[in-house]
Design a protein around this motif. Structure first.
Motif, mmCIF file in Angstrom:
data_model
loop_
_atom_site.group_PDB
_atom_site.id
_atom_site.type_symbol
_atom_site.label_atom_id
_atom_site.label_comp_id
_atom_site.label_asym_id
_atom_site.label_seq_id
_atom_site.Cartn_x
_atom_site.Cartn_y
_atom_site.Cartn_z
ATOM 1 N N ASP A 21 -14.857 -3.662 3.247
ATOM 2 C CA ASP A 21 -13.611 -3.876 3.964
ATOM 3 C C ASP A 21 -12.467 -3.133 3.293
ATOM 4 O OD1 ASP A 21 -14.806 -5.461 5.860
ATOM 5 O OD2 ASP A 21 -14.457 -7.310 4.750
ATOM 6 N N THR A 22 -12.739 -1.919 2.861
ATOM 7 C CA THR A 22 -11.686 -1.146 2.225
ATOM 8 C C THR A 22 -10.774 -0.586 3.295
ATOM 9 O OG1 THR A 22 -13.062 0.825 2.247
ATOM 10 C CG2 THR A 22 -13.090 -0.512 0.237
ATOM 11 N N GLU A 23 -9.501 -0.610 2.995
ATOM 12 C CA GLU A 23 -8.507 -0.117 3.929
ATOM 13 C C GLU A 23 -8.478 1.406 3.859
ATOM 14 O OE1 GLU A 23 -3.769 -0.113 3.885
ATOM 15 O OE2 GLU A 23 -4.674 -2.096 3.834
ATOM 16 N N LYS A 24 -8.639 2.037 5.002
ATOM 17 C CA LYS A 24 -8.574 3.493 5.027
ATOM 18 C C LYS A 24 -7.129 3.912 4.835
ATOM 19 C CE LYS A 24 -12.521 4.614 7.876
ATOM 20 N NZ LYS A 24 -12.982 5.303 9.077
ATOM 21 N N ASP A 25 -6.947 4.932 4.036
ATOM 22 C CA ASP A 25 -5.600 5.423 3.794
ATOM 23 C C ASP A 25 -5.154 6.240 4.993
ATOM 24 O OD1 ASP A 25 -3.262 5.689 2.424
ATOM 25 O OD2 ASP A 25 -3.962 7.291 1.127
ATOM 26 N N GLU A 26 -4.023 5.871 5.542
ATOM 27 C CA GLU A 26 -3.460 6.610 6.661
ATOM 28 C C GLU A 26 -2.510 7.659 6.114
ATOM 29 O OE1 GLU A 26 -1.832 4.182 9.790
ATOM 30 O OE2 GLU A 26 -3.059 2.512 9.110
ATOM 31 N N TYR A 27 -2.360 8.730 6.852
ATOM 32 C CA TYR A 27 -1.483 9.807 6.436
ATOM 33 C C TYR A 27 -0.401 10.032 7.474
ATOM 34 C CZ TYR A 27 -4.847 10.677 2.814
ATOM 35 O OH TYR A 27 -5.665 10.535 1.722
ATOM 36 N N LEU A 28 0.771 10.371 6.983
ATOM 37 C CA LEU A 28 1.914 10.632 7.843
ATOM 38 C C LEU A 28 2.257 12.108 7.805
ATOM 39 C CD1 LEU A 28 4.203 7.700 6.658
ATOM 40 C CD2 LEU A 28 2.675 7.717 8.615
ATOM 41 N N ARG A 36 10.350 7.454 7.902
ATOM 42 C CA ARG A 36 10.034 6.194 7.208
ATOM 43 C C ARG A 36 10.904 5.990 5.972
ATOM 44 N NH1 ARG A 36 6.158 2.820 8.369
ATOM 45 N NH2 ARG A 36 5.325 1.438 6.794
ATOM 46 N N LEU A 37 11.193 7.083 5.255
ATOM 47 C CA LEU A 37 12.015 6.994 4.046
ATOM 48 C C LEU A 37 13.508 7.180 4.324
ATOM 49 C CD1 LEU A 37 9.774 9.044 1.605
ATOM 50 C CD2 LEU A 37 10.265 6.597 1.476
ATOM 51 N N GLY A 51 6.897 15.346 -8.467
ATOM 52 C CA GLY A 51 5.690 14.547 -8.652
ATOM 53 C C GLY A 51 5.853 13.094 -8.246
ATOM 54 N N VAL A 52 6.958 12.766 -7.604
ATOM 55 C CA VAL A 52 7.191 11.388 -7.148
ATOM 56 C C VAL A 52 6.312 11.089 -5.943
ATOM 57 C CG1 VAL A 52 8.938 9.820 -6.196
ATOM 58 C CG2 VAL A 52 9.545 11.415 -8.013
ATOM 59 N N LEU A 53 6.079 12.089 -5.120
ATOM 60 C CA LEU A 53 5.309 11.945 -3.890
ATOM 61 C C LEU A 53 4.266 13.063 -3.852
ATOM 62 C CD1 LEU A 53 5.233 10.333 -1.223
ATOM 63 C CD2 LEU A 53 6.808 12.015 -0.280
ATOM 64 N N HIS A 54 3.037 12.716 -3.551
ATOM 65 C CA HIS A 54 1.960 13.706 -3.524
ATOM 66 C C HIS A 54 1.763 14.235 -2.108
ATOM 67 C CE1 HIS A 54 1.073 11.309 -7.125
ATOM 68 N NE2 HIS A 54 0.851 12.507 -7.631
ATOM 69 N N VAL A 55 1.575 15.532 -2.015
ATOM 70 C CA VAL A 55 1.337 16.189 -0.733
ATOM 71 C C VAL A 55 -0.155 16.429 -0.581
ATOM 72 C CG1 VAL A 55 1.822 18.212 0.681
ATOM 73 C CG2 VAL A 55 3.549 17.359 -0.887
ATOM 74 N N HIS A 56 -0.699 16.073 0.572
ATOM 75 C CA HIS A 56 -2.100 16.318 0.889
ATOM 76 C C HIS A 56 -2.120 17.407 1.954
ATOM 77 C CE1 HIS A 56 -3.219 12.666 -1.298
ATOM 78 N NE2 HIS A 56 -2.122 12.164 -0.784
ATOM 79 N N LYS A 57 -2.707 18.542 1.604
ATOM 80 C CA LYS A 57 -2.733 19.679 2.523
ATOM 81 C C LYS A 57 -3.961 19.584 3.423
ATOM 82 C CE LYS A 57 -0.244 23.016 1.805
ATOM 83 N NZ LYS A 57 0.994 23.389 2.443
ATOM 84 N N GLU A 68 1.245 5.315 -0.254
ATOM 85 C CA GLU A 68 2.106 5.777 -1.332
ATOM 86 C C GLU A 68 3.592 5.651 -0.950
ATOM 87 O OE1 GLU A 68 2.719 9.754 -4.098
ATOM 88 O OE2 GLU A 68 1.056 9.664 -2.689
ATOM 89 N N ILE A 69 3.907 5.978 0.288
ATOM 90 C CA ILE A 69 5.291 5.864 0.756
ATOM 91 C C ILE A 69 5.722 4.405 0.793
ATOM 92 C CG2 ILE A 69 6.767 6.160 2.781
ATOM 93 C CD1 ILE A 69 5.389 8.864 3.193
ATOM 94 N N ASP A 70 4.832 3.530 1.250
ATOM 95 C CA ASP A 70 5.152 2.094 1.268
ATOM 96 C C ASP A 70 5.375 1.562 -0.141
ATOM 97 O OD1 ASP A 70 5.038 2.047 4.014
ATOM 98 O OD2 ASP A 70 2.986 1.262 4.101
ATOM 99 N N GLU A 71 4.605 2.062 -1.126
ATOM 100 C CA GLU A 71 4.805 1.648 -2.516
ATOM 101 C C GLU A 71 6.154 2.133 -3.043
ATOM 102 O OE1 GLU A 71 1.422 3.102 -4.667
ATOM 103 O OE2 GLU A 71 0.071 1.626 -3.771
#
Length: 84
Positions: A21-28, A36-37, A51-57, A68-71
């Motif tokens: 029951d792992t939560e899938k990470d959603e991406y924005l 959101r921010l 390095g405060v926020l990581h970018v996923h290409k 990560e944004i919610d955190e």
């Protein structure tokens, strides 16, 4: 169909992988992350550079982890640097 599932479960139940029951990470997208921010794109870019926020290409797209944004929001992380 249920009968087949019951037979498979009775024969191989202990050897089947368990569902997690792992939560899938959603991406924005960049626009969604900015909304959101409540910041501009250049602020998101500076946060990624520091390095405060990581970018996923994904191809040419920049995606940001919703988790990560919610955190960042929950911990009140500074969005801008005070020293210039």
């Amino acid at each position: 169909m249920e009968v087949v599932a019951e037979i498979v479960e009775s024969l191989f139940g202990d050897r089947l992988p368990q569902k997690q029951d792992t939560e899938k990470d959603e991406y924005l997208t960049r626009e969604e992350a900015c909304a959101r921010l409540h910041v501009t794109y250049s602020t998101i870019w500076r946060m990624a550079e520091r390095g405060v926020l990581h970018v996923h290409k994904l191809g040419r797209r920049n995606l940001y982890s919703k988790k990560e944004i919610d955190e960042l929001i929950a911990h009140g992380a500074p969005l801008e640097s005070s020293s210039k």
